[in-house]
Design a protein around this motif. Structure first.
Motif, PDB file in Angstrom:
ATOM      1  N   SER A  98      37.412  89.905  95.666  1.00  0.00           N
ATOM      2  CA  SER A  98      37.075  89.748  94.195  1.00  0.00           C
ATOM      3  C   SER A  98      37.204  90.864  93.589  1.00  0.00           C
ATOM      4  O   SER A  98      37.824  91.072  92.565  1.00  0.00           O
ATOM      5  N   PHE A  99      36.758  92.169  94.156  1.00  0.00           N
ATOM      6  CA  PHE A  99      36.761  93.569  94.023  1.00  0.00           C
ATOM      7  C   PHE A  99      38.858  93.884  93.930  1.00  0.00           C
ATOM      8  O   PHE A  99      38.715  94.219  92.786  1.00  0.00           O
ATOM      9  N   LEU A 100      39.384  93.509  94.402  1.00  0.00           N
ATOM     10  CA  LEU A 100      40.899  94.018  94.232  1.00  0.00           C
ATOM     11  C   LEU A 100      41.227  92.850  93.290  1.00  0.00           C
ATOM     12  O   LEU A 100      42.544  93.985  92.702  1.00  0.00           O
TER      13      LEU A 100
ATOM     14  N   GLY B 132      39.843  92.466  90.159  1.00  0.00           N
ATOM     15  CA  GLY B 132      39.318  92.511  89.211  1.00  0.00           C
ATOM     16  C   GLY B 132      40.552  94.247  88.721  1.00  0.00           C
ATOM     17  O   GLY B 132      40.115  94.382  87.766  1.00  0.00           O
ATOM     18  N   LEU B 133      40.575  94.572  90.046  1.00  0.00           N
ATOM     19  CA  LEU B 133      41.679  96.267  90.089  1.00  0.00           C
ATOM     20  C   LEU B 133      43.005  95.625  89.575  1.00  0.00           C
ATOM     21  O   LEU B 133      43.703  96.460  88.859  1.00  0.00           O
ATOM     22  N   GLY B 134      43.279  94.519  89.915  1.00  0.00           N
ATOM     23  CA  GLY B 134      45.068  94.043  89.701  1.00  0.00           C
ATOM     24  C   GLY B 134      45.663  95.329  90.337  1.00  0.00           C
ATOM     25  O   GLY B 134      44.982  95.823  91.457  1.00  0.00           O
ATOM     26  N   ALA B 135      46.967  95.800  89.975  1.00  0.00           N
ATOM     27  CA  ALA B 135      47.785  96.647  90.194  1.00  0.00           C
ATOM     28  C   ALA B 135      47.068  98.439  90.198  1.00  0.00           C
ATOM     29  O   ALA B 135      47.489  99.222  90.826  1.00  0.00           O
ATOM     30  N   PHE B 136      45.905  98.229  89.527  1.00  0.00           N
ATOM     31  CA  PHE B 136      45.181  99.364  89.165  1.00  0.00           C
ATOM     32  C   PHE B 136      45.170 100.229  90.733  1.00  0.00           C
ATOM     33  O   PHE B 136      45.010 101.623  90.861  1.00  0.00           O
ATOM     34  N   SER B 137      44.694  99.210  91.996  1.00  0.00           N
ATOM     35  CA  SER B 137      44.604  99.886  92.997  1.00  0.00           C
ATOM     36  C   SER B 137      45.240 100.644  93.521  1.00  0.00           C
ATOM     37  O   SER B 137      45.189 101.054  94.287  1.00  0.00           O
ATOM     38  N   ALA B 138      46.883 100.236  93.151  1.00  0.00           N
ATOM     39  CA  ALA B 138      48.138 100.955  93.694  1.00  0.00           C
ATOM     40  C   ALA B 138      48.149 101.607  93.483  1.00  0.00           C
ATOM     41  O   ALA B 138      48.500 103.123  94.162  1.00  0.00           O
ATOM     42  N   LEU B 139      47.144 103.084  92.695  1.00  0.00           N
ATOM     43  CA  LEU B 139      47.481 103.817  92.402  1.00  0.00           C
ATOM     44  C   LEU B 139      46.245 104.994  92.972  1.00  0.00           C
ATOM     45  O   LEU B 139      46.365 106.222  92.433  1.00  0.00           O
ATOM     46  N   ALA B 140      45.522 104.188  93.455  1.00  0.00           N
ATOM     47  CA  ALA B 140      45.279 105.186  94.035  1.00  0.00           C
ATOM     48  C   ALA B 140      45.471 106.259  94.444  1.00  0.00           C
ATOM     49  O   ALA B 140      44.781 107.601  94.643  1.00  0.00           O
TER      50      ALA B 140
END
Lengths: 228, 871, 217, 111
Positions: free
Chosen positions: B7-9, B11-19
């Motif tokens: 659920s956390f991921l 919520g982040l969508g593609a954003f997490s890939a920018l980490a």
């Protein structure tokens, strides 16, 4: 000990340093000055004079504000043993009767607290936290505030056993009296015959403003045109 | 747990890939660079106020690292100030102002204008330094004169030797300070007369002080010393007469207010001279021994000289013209035939000159009754106690307890120098110069000040200082720069400036015909070093934020007073916006990158005359290092010690106070003399006229400045450069030309804004009086009635160069034929909030007619009309 | 499970760091380039990411300059009415409050969390970028906890994180982001605003879930 | 008009009895039988305001400045022009009732 102030309007040049000093010293809330200079003209061109009269709470012997406050049952205003009239903000209910009865326009109603720079964040100065402020500076909306004779400085003298230095040493003198560039303001114990204020009141014919109200103000004035 | 992560991921969508763009090692490093924050105790710092140019002592209260309040420094009371003014008291809010500049800014919209958004972009210090240094380098290689450096308040923050060193190391003659927008004419008239400037009335002993329009209870370079000494002198019995069209705060406390018509002071003073001479209030001993009163003047206005060029006097012992040396007894009065020509003594010339200028003849023009002028002159003469002495500290000294003081009153005019000269002449008549209770000179006798001008042409400097246009402008002609920039060829300038640097000055805003001033800023690449987005900064290409006086090192020798001399220091106490560089460090950095750092250091040593320690080439210096060197040289002690007190001073002896000036420099035979008569101006006039005949352009400039026809030009030049003040000096150009504008406009300074450009954003100063956040148009009720104007009405004030709106203030404290508007209001820079922009910007309607002698700006000559604004 | 928490912490710390950079520095050409490359690798998309992706389509050098101006306008408080009120917590929380000690309270929170004044940050410490960076550093502290087996401390740190979001960031940052969304003409910053808002909310939800799960254990 | 206003006042304070003199009303106030106001407000429409305007029939200008209709003299806004120099507020009108021995509560004394 009875603390009084003497203002020599013959000396006053109308610069308003005392006003600014009061604002800085006492966490001025915009719109509610404790100290202000009344400026007015007399006569017609070319025989005209301009007079400057700095005004603040007179710390009356018969304070009408206190009477009004007691009358409405708030009992927030009191005169302490040093002659200083103070307002207890915890008891103040913001009814403004004191303002209505004061003939000197001293008490100021705090409608809301505002930043010094309108619509801006508070400056580091304004962020000095409550615990580091004296109780006379812990303002909140819907109270009345006024000049305290810089009670926080006087109280310090009393606590440190330096009462004799009130009005003498800069640390124990109200800020407005401290900054005057022409030495037109004096502060001290009138019951001490050696104090500057006692001497000036005696020598220079100091007057009290609006005597007809029977308030017996404890701020004395040396007036250019004599007594009012 | 799996659900959580999903659920956390989600919520982040593609954003997490920018980490991966967030570097873990950076985070690790940063997590080490934190320190706990703790509240501290109250501490006091003794420093120096720089909210104006009085350099008062202050005691700064610091609580938890925050400035809590500012009080007067009690230890400074023996030297200068016993209290502070509202500006000094509230100075912390100039530092804590949220509208401060915090990072360097770069303009991205190349169009400049009051309504053009510069589209600022914040850039790094590195980038800002690089851009400016690149430009400096280019100019320095091409023609260094193309750089113009301006400072105003900057001089007082640092002392201008730093800037002199910077500009001369760079190679430009164009370093421009602000003196002609303030008091240059006063300086120049003092310099022409006695070879120094910055004299002071000896208020401790003075019994009769005439103040010609100085308002030193509000604004003056000596305000905080003059205010209390005047008040105390008054209590001692000194009579204070204030001659000015407006009831200023000072006039309000004076014993007598003489509301003279603007510009007519010279008539008033010459009439005083007339009365003094007629009634015999003349200190003959003084005139003979200290001044050139006995020199012989020919019909051409020049001195009779021998072959060695020495001016001659009439020796009554030998009845012949001789140089004034030991054994010669000069005649003070008389007319003498020598070689078929008639020569009169200077005193005789003066006597004849003022013979017809009686109080009665000038009363109407001055708007002051003849009896009043006469009475004041007699009181002045009486109080001078000519011939008397006083014993102080065992020394018998001349005692002349009268003085005439002025600042902008006599100064800020087209004939500023001549007006000031007339006051100096009156004081010389009674012998008040450098006498106890009189008018104390400061470092008199500098020869170069008292000589004819070289009348340089073509001008080297963009401000035309000391050129044929403004021959005795010993001080920088601030307001002229922009006009020259707009049309350099007109003035014969051989180059076209390309870049301007402004350090702590808002010059174009504060001079005459101000709107036009800004036009020139469109032509150059502009760099501004300042604490606020001033109007000038609004026209900048690069803006450097500066630190305030509570955040930076700064030095100035204090204001001298009759009884004390001292050096003042300020140093960093806080730095809330964490600004990494202060002004001087910006200069170091720029010179390094533009390749003249070593020359800069060398010039600093030279300008300051540093002996031990000195700057060493190639070495890096912080401001602290630089001030260590400065303070050790100036105050002869370590900087740390200076930072404990904020100043170092000494009190002076009676000997130094009264016997080191005129007594030493001028008294007796064989010595130079005070110029009762300024023959150097006659010689200058010759040179100006010669150059003018040769170069048509010079004539065109004068035509433009003074609205003259060709035929009257030469007479006018001679009149302007006349050796004695004349009646004509009461008629500046607008008085002669602006016929349809019936009212005089005078300008003045108020306590809440003067001499510091940033007080408009100081909330305390905007609240100390009901009208301190804006200025008003002072109108006499009689005039207002004639124009149908009521208190608080919006009125239009119109001059020949423009019109402004203002709010009418009806007051009996101003002449009916005059309106008054103060400076420092009506700011419009887009960075200021609405509440800081109130009031009227009076400078935009002030006509520009510089004082030909000194280059002084003409602030008080403009004629206007007023009317109620429509709707 | 610890492994997962660790991974999440690292991810979150990095993301907060990235966000803080967006508010502390104006985007350089280099940064935009790497951002673009990264985004090209991703297919899945949310509104914020889509806005940013869209904005990166043009010439990057020119975009970088344009964004510099917009950065200054949106975040630097150049003047009143020029861009939204600058993103300091005290600006957004101060109004109508009795005492203006917001910055001080924030600083105390930092200190009490075992961190403090972040010397690298020149802005007042309640600047949006500073608060985001604080979160990044705090989560890094949590990560260290998991890595060194100090589970109790790591868990407590998580609670601090939640508290900071609750008491500070979530109270004002969304308001600011909405202003930016409404006012900015640059898709890039509108995207950043949307992302910031959404990330803070989902991170808060995540923290709430994990903390209640762990407390139950 | 005068009477009507007074009756209205009495209704408004819930004290509809027979006509009383000003002195009597003052006494009742002092004895606490007429509550001046729950919140002691002096703003427009408040009871204290009514006593001064409707009962005593004082003119607005006694307390207010024409130019600043929303500014009460008793809440001295800083920018109110100065009338009763040297003080910034003019209370001379108040004396006539509030000084020792007069009808209203004694704020001011003769001493």
């Amino acid at each position: 000990m009875k603390l009084v102030r003497v203002i020599d309007t013959k000396r006053c040049i109308g610069c308003r340093a005392c006003v600014a000093a009061c604002m800085v010293e006492n966490f001025y809330n915009p719109g509610d000055p404790w100290n202000f200079v009344v400026e007015y003209e007399q006569g017609e061109f070319p025989n005209v004079r301009r007079v400057f009269v700095p005004m603040n709470c007179m710390h009356c012997e018969n304070p009408p504000c206190q009477k009004a406050c007691d009358y409405v049952g708030a009992h927030a205003i009191y005169k302490n043993e040093f002659g200083v009239v103070l307002i207890d903000y915890d008891k103040c209910i913001g009814c403004r009767y004191c303002i209505a009865v004061c003939p000197y326009g001293a008490p100021q109603y705090v409608e809301k607290l505002e930043p010094l720079f309108p619509n801006e964040s508070f400056t580091p100065y304004e962020r000095i936290p409550e615990e580091n402020r004296h109780e006379v500076h812990r303002f909140r909306p819907n109270i009345v505030t006024k000049c305290t004779f810089c009670w926080h400085r006087i109280e310090k003298a009393i606590k440190e056993n330096k009462e004799h230095l009130i009005g003498v040493h800069p640390e124990y003198t109200p800020a407005c009296d401290l900054v005057c560039p022409v030495d037109a303001r004096f502060f001290g114990d009138i019951e001490n015959p050696d104090s500057k204020v006692a001497k000036i009141v005696g020598e220079k014919k100091a007057a009290q403003l609006k005597k007809e109200f029977g308030t017996r103000p404890q701020v004395y004035y040396i007036l250019e045109g004599g007594d009012y | 747990m799996g659900i959580t992560r999903r659920s956390f991921l989600k919520g982040l969508g593609a954003f997490s890939a920018l980490a991966s763009l967030g570097g873990l090692s950076e985070i690790a490093r940063a997590s080490k660079r934190v320190k706990p924050f703790r509240e501290g105790d109250v501490r006091y710092f003794y420093s120096t106020c720089k909210m104006c140019v009085n350099f008062c002592g202050i005691k700064v209260k610091l609580q938890n690292g925050v400035i809590r309040a500012i009080y007067p420094d009690e230890r400074r009371a023996d030297f200068y100030n016993i209290g502070n003014c509202p500006k000094g008291v509230s100075g912390l809010f100039n530092t804590y102002n949220p509208y401060r500049l915090k990072k360097p800014l770069k303009r991205t919209n190349p169009k400049k204008g009051p309504n053009e958004d510069p589209k600022w972009v914040e850039i790094s210090w590195e980038e800002a330094f690089e851009i400016v240094a690149r430009k400096l380098k280019k100019i320095r290689e091409e023609d260094p004169r193309k750089l113009v450096w301006h400072h105003g308040h900057g001089k007082y923050l640092l002392d201008d030797e730093w800037m002199k060193a910077f500009t001369s190391a760079f190679g430009t003659p164009n370093m421009v300070h602000r003196t002609t927008t303030c008091e240059a004419a006063k300086h120049v008239s003092d310099e022409l007369t006695w070879g120094g400037h910055e004299p002071l009335p000896d208020l401790e002993y003075c019994n009769y002080l005439i103040n010609m329009g100085g308002n030193y209870f509000e604004a003056d370079q000596w305000a905080r010393w003059l205010d209390h000494t005047t008040i105390f002198a008054k209590e001692r019995g000194m009579k204070l007469v204030s001659v000015e069209p407006r009831l200023s705060n000072l006039a309000a406390k004076a014993d007598e207010w003489v509301p003279i018509r603007p510009g007519k002071d010279v008539l008033f003073l010459l009439a005083m001279a007339n009365v003094l001479i007629e009634k015999g209030y003349v200190d003959r001993e003084f005139l003979l021994n200290y001044t050139n009163a006995s020199f012989l003047v020919g019909e051409d206005g020049k001195f009779l000289r021998n072959d060695r060029g020495e001016p001659l006097v009439w020796d009554v012992k030998t009845d012949s013209p001789r140089p004034y040396v030991e054994g010669v007894k000069p005649a003070l009065e008389g007319s003498f035939k020598i070689g078929g020509k008639t020569y009169r003594t200077v005193f005789q010339v003066l006597k004849d000159h003022v013979k017809d200028i009686t109080p009665e003849s000038v009363a109407e023009e001055c708007g002051v009754p003849a009896e009043q002028i006469r009475r004041i002159a007699v009181e002045f003469g009486e109080n001078a106690r000519i011939g008397s002495t006083i014993v102080l500290d065992g020394k018998r000294l001349r005692y002349r307890p009268v003085a005439i003081y002025t600042f902008r009153g006599l100064t800020a005019k087209e004939y500023g120098s001549q007006n000031c000269r007339s006051a100096l002449i009156v004081m010389q008549l009674v012998g008040a110069l450098d006498a106890v209770g009189g008018f104390l000179l400061h470092k008199p006798g500098k020869k170069s000040y008292m000589e004819p001008s070289k009348c340089e042409y073509p001008p080297q400097r963009v401000d035309l200082k000391k050129s044929v246009f403004l021959p005795h402008a010993h001080h920088d002609v601030a307001q002229q720069v922009m006009f020259t920039l707009l049309d350099p060829k007109k003035y014969g300038l051989e180059y076209e400036p390309e870049m301007q640097i402004f350090f702590a000055t808002n010059r174009p805003f504060s001079t005459s015909d101000a709107k036009k001033q800004f036009e020139a800023l469109k032509k150059t690449f502009n760099v501004v070093i300042d604490i606020c987005m001033t109007e000038t900064a609004w026209y900048a290409d690069i803006v450097f934020p500066d630190r305030t006086y509570l955040e930076a090192f700064g030095y100035y020798s204090g204001r001298w007073t009759p009884h004390a001399r001292y050096h003042t220091l300020h140093y960093p106490i806080v730095n809330p916006y964490r600004i990494p560089y202060q002004n001087l460090e910006i200069m170091f950095e720029l010179s390094k990158r533009a390749g003249f750092y070593d020359e800069f250091l060398e010039k600093i040593n030279e300008k300051f005359k540093f002996k031990n320690p000195k700057f060493v080439k190639g070495r890096d210096y912080t401001a602290r290092d630089a001030f260590e060197i400065l303070w050790r040289n100036k105050a002869k002690e370590p900087l740390k010690k200076g930072m404990k007190r904020g100043f170092k001073g000494r009190l002076v002896s009676v000997e130094e106070r009264y016997l080191s000036g005129a007594e030493k420099v001028f008294k007796g035979p064989g010595k130079p003399k005070i110029h009762l008569y300024c023959e150097e101006l006659v010689q200058t006039a010759d040179r100006v006229i010669q150059t003018m005949r040769k170069h048509k352009r010079v004539r065109e400039v004068f035509k433009d400045w003074y609205e003259l026809g060709d035929s009257e030009m030469e007479d006018f030049i001679r009149m302007k450069l006349s050796p004695l003040p004349r009646k004509e000096h009461a008629y500046p150009t607008p008085h002669r030309r602006a016929k349809d504008f019936p009212l005089h406009l005078i300008t003045f300074k108020r306590m809440y804004r003067n001499q510091s450009g940033y007080c408009n954003v100081n909330p305390i100063l905007n609240h100390v009086a009901h009208n301190s956040d804006h200025n008003e148009v002072w109108i006499n009720p009689k005039t207002a009635k004639e124009h149908g104007i009521k208190e608080g009405d919006t009125v239009i004030v119109e001059s020949r160069v423009g019109k402004v709106k203002g709010i009418a203030k009806l007051t009996h404290g101003i002449r009916p034929d005059t309106v008054g508007i103060s400076y420092h209001y009506g700011h419009w820079s887009g960075d200021y909030p609405e509440w800081a922009r109130k009031g009227t910007w009076v400078n935009q309607i002030i006509e520009y007619h510089p004082d030909l002698v000194s280059g002084m700006n003409s602030f008080n000559d403009t004629k206007v009309r007023i009317y109620k604004a429509e709707g | 499970m610890i492994e997962e928490l660790k991974e999440n912490a690292e991810l979150r710390s990095r993301l907060y760091w990235l966000l803080s950079r967006l508010y502390l520095e104006r985007p350089t050409y280099q940064f935009l380039l790497s951002l673009k490359e990264k985004l090209n690798e991703i297919e899945d998309s949310s509104e914020g990411v889509e806005l940013i992706r869209e904005s990166l389509k043009g010439e990057l050098q020119e975009l970088s300059e344009r964004l510099g101006v917009e950065f200054t306008r949106l975040f630097r408080g150049i003047k009143e009415g020029y861009g939204p009120p600058p993103p300091y917590e005290s600006v957004y929380m101060g109004e109508g409050r009795v005492m203006g000690e917001t910055t001080l309270v924030v600083l105390r929170f930092y200190t009490e969390s075992g961190l403090g004044l972040m010397e690298d940050i020149e802005d007042p410490q309640d600047y949006i970028g500073a608060e985001l960076r604080f979160m990044s550093l705090l989560i890094y502290r949590e990560l260290e906890g998991w890595e060194t087996g100090k589970k109790r401390e790591a868990f407590n740190t998580m609670k601090r994180e939640k508290e900071f979001l609750e008491k500070h960031m979530l109270r004002w940052v969304p308001k600011f982001c909405e202003l930016v969304e409404g006012e900015s003409g640059e898709d890039f910053y509108r995207g950043v605003a949307v992302l910031t808002k959404e990330f803070l909310t989902s991170d808060y939800d995540y923290l709430s879930e994990v903390i209640s799960e762990l407390s139950a254990l | 008009m005068w009477l009507l206003a007074f009756v209205l006042l009495l209704f408004s304070i819930g004290y509809s009895q027979e006509f009383k003199s000003l002195e009597d009303i003052a006494k009742l106030i002092r004895e606490g039988k007429i509550k001046v106001g729950k919140d002691y407000t002096m703003s427009f429409g408040g009871r204290f305001h009514n006593i001064h305007t409707k009962v005593i029939g004082m003119d607005c200008s006694a307390c207010h400045l024409n130019k600043y209709p929303k500014d009460f003299l008793y809440i001295r806004r800083y920018k109110v022009p100065v009338r009763g120099a040297p003080g910034v507020v003019d209370r001379s009108m108040c004396i006539s009732c509030h000084k020792g021995g007069k009808v209203a509560t004694q704020w001011y004394t003769t001493r």
